[in-house]
Write an enzyme that holds these catalytic residues in place. Structure first.
Site, mmCIF file in Angstrom:
data_model
loop_
_atom_site.group_PDB
_atom_site.id
_atom_site.type_symbol
_atom_site.label_atom_id
_atom_site.label_comp_id
_atom_site.label_asym_id
_atom_site.label_seq_id
_atom_site.Cartn_x
_atom_site.Cartn_y
_atom_site.Cartn_z
ATOM 1 N N ASN A 9 6.175 -6.029 30.113
ATOM 2 C CA ASN A 9 5.306 -5.586 29.198
ATOM 3 C C ASN A 9 6.293 -5.406 27.603
ATOM 4 O OD1 ASN A 9 3.987 -3.963 27.478
ATOM 5 N ND2 ASN A 9 4.031 -2.562 28.764
ATOM 6 N N LYS A 11 5.216 -5.415 25.106
ATOM 7 C CA LYS A 11 4.835 -3.690 24.205
ATOM 8 C C LYS A 11 4.255 -4.665 22.739
ATOM 9 C CE LYS A 11 8.072 -1.001 26.689
ATOM 10 N NZ LYS A 11 7.801 0.525 27.072
ATOM 11 N N HIS A 97 -0.714 3.623 30.540
ATOM 12 C CA HIS A 97 1.092 3.373 29.935
ATOM 13 C C HIS A 97 1.412 4.801 29.409
ATOM 14 C CE1 HIS A 97 5.020 2.683 28.723
ATOM 15 N NE2 HIS A 97 4.863 1.462 29.590
ATOM 16 N N GLU A 99 3.359 5.422 27.115
ATOM 17 C CA GLU A 99 2.900 5.737 25.920
ATOM 18 C C GLU A 99 1.893 5.599 25.190
ATOM 19 O OE1 GLU A 99 5.580 1.619 24.934
ATOM 20 O OE2 GLU A 99 7.097 2.115 25.995
ATOM 21 N N GLU A 169 6.316 4.494 36.751
ATOM 22 C CA GLU A 169 7.179 4.783 35.505
ATOM 23 C C GLU A 169 7.634 5.771 34.687
ATOM 24 O OE1 GLU A 169 6.530 0.598 33.429
ATOM 25 O OE2 GLU A 169 5.833 2.184 31.770
ATOM 26 N N GLY A 175 12.785 2.442 28.464
ATOM 27 C CA GLY A 175 13.560 2.517 27.146
ATOM 28 C C GLY A 175 14.939 3.213 27.051
ATOM 29 N N SER A 215 13.545 1.093 32.421
ATOM 30 C CA SER A 215 14.858 0.740 32.398
ATOM 31 C C SER A 215 15.625 -0.432 33.062
ATOM 32 C CB SER A 215 15.955 1.905 32.126
ATOM 33 O OG SER A 215 15.806 2.381 30.932
HETATM 34 P P1 PGA Z 1 11.413 -0.681 29.285
HETATM 35 O O1 PGA Z 1 9.964 0.026 29.650
HETATM 36 O O2 PGA Z 1 11.923 -1.697 31.150
HETATM 37 O O3 PGA Z 1 11.557 -0.642 28.746
HETATM 38 O O4 PGA Z 1 12.379 0.630 29.940
HETATM 39 C C1 PGA Z 1 9.034 -0.517 30.559
HETATM 40 C C2 PGA Z 1 7.282 0.028 30.637
HETATM 41 O O5 PGA Z 1 7.110 0.701 29.887
HETATM 42 O O6 PGA Z 1 7.141 -0.355 31.223
#
Ligand code: PGA
Length: 256
Positions: A9, A11, A97, A99, A169, A175, A215
């Protein structure tokens, strides 16, 4: 038995040239891999999807969209429909997601409509669920995930549900550099599988791929992917560097 998947992903990251370089490196290095690895899916920003589809033609990876709208067409400035993506031969989409839930106010009911749209157009949805840190500290993580799945996914009949991939998640892990421990991931994945068995049946639960995200990196992927109910990962930050992402792809224990 069930599919192993590692998804990138990206983003809202990378300019056009960096995206092209990363795709070129990934497709070249993945083509050299001969073993029975996981399915790889790249989710670039929308403007780079067509380029991803071109690179994917040699079969090194599949492509996916980071978001879709629930409707096929209409006056929704800035939005992209599953119908459009299907016409470009995109394979996957991410739905729900955290976000998007957080910054764009997407409700579980809206996500349920998106899931329907994805399946209608033959896109494989990766449906994301997960609790915030406060919810975990209040020991509400199981109930939160259960409610997200109940509204977002469990409206589907069994045959359609079987086309869905789930990503657990935890919001506090995305992140932040703080991943769920192997035990926390396994515990929640097993719980999700038990919910599927309860709603549908054991067979459907056994064939549903459940990915971990938050992460996940080259250092912790092997521990996470070794868990019996973890079928791969949805990788954010660590998917932006080819070598690190390739290490993650190769982190499954032998025989899994
Ligand atoms: P990250 O994001 O690996 O940077 O923590 C994962 C995601 O949001 O799918």
């Amino acid at each position: 038995m069930r599919k192993k998947i590692v998804a990138a992903n990206w983003k809202m990251n990378l300019d056009f040239e960096s995206a092209e370089d990363l795709m070129a490196e990934l497709s070249e290095k993945l083509a050299e891999t001969e073993d029975e690895g996981p399915e790889i899916v790249i989710f670039p920003p929308f403007p780079y999807l067509e380029m991803a589809i071109d690179f994917s033609e040699d079969g090194a990876f599949l492509t996916g969209a980071q978001n879709i709208h629930s409707l096929d067409a209409g006056p929704y400035t800035g939005e992209v429909s599953a119908a459009m993506l299907a016409s470009m031969l995109v394979d996957y989409c991410i739905i729900g997601h955290s976000e998007r839930r957080m910054h764009f106010g997407e409700s579980d009911a809206f996500l349920a409509e998106k899931v329907r749209a994805a399946l209608k157009w033959d896109l494989t949805p990766i449906f994301c669920c997960g609790e915030t840190l406060d919810q975990r500290n209040e020991n509400r993580h199981f109930e939160v995930v259960e409610a997200q799945l109940a509204t977002g996914l469990f409206h589907l009949p069994e045959s359609e549900f079987r086309r869905v991939v789930i990503a657990y998640e935890p919001v506090w892990a995305i992140g932040t550099g703080v991943n769920a421990t192997n035990e926390q991931a396994q515990e929640m994945h097993a719980f999700i599988r038990s919910l599927i068995a309860g709603k549908y049946n054991g067979d459907t639960a056994a064939v549903t791929s459940i990915l971990y995200g938050g992460s996940c990196n080259a250092g912790n992927a092997a521990g996470l992917f070794a868990q019996p109910d973890v079928d791969g990962g949805l990788i954010g930050g660590a998917s932006l560097k080819a070598d690190e992402f390739l290490k993650i792809i190769r982190s499954f224990p032998p025989g899994k």
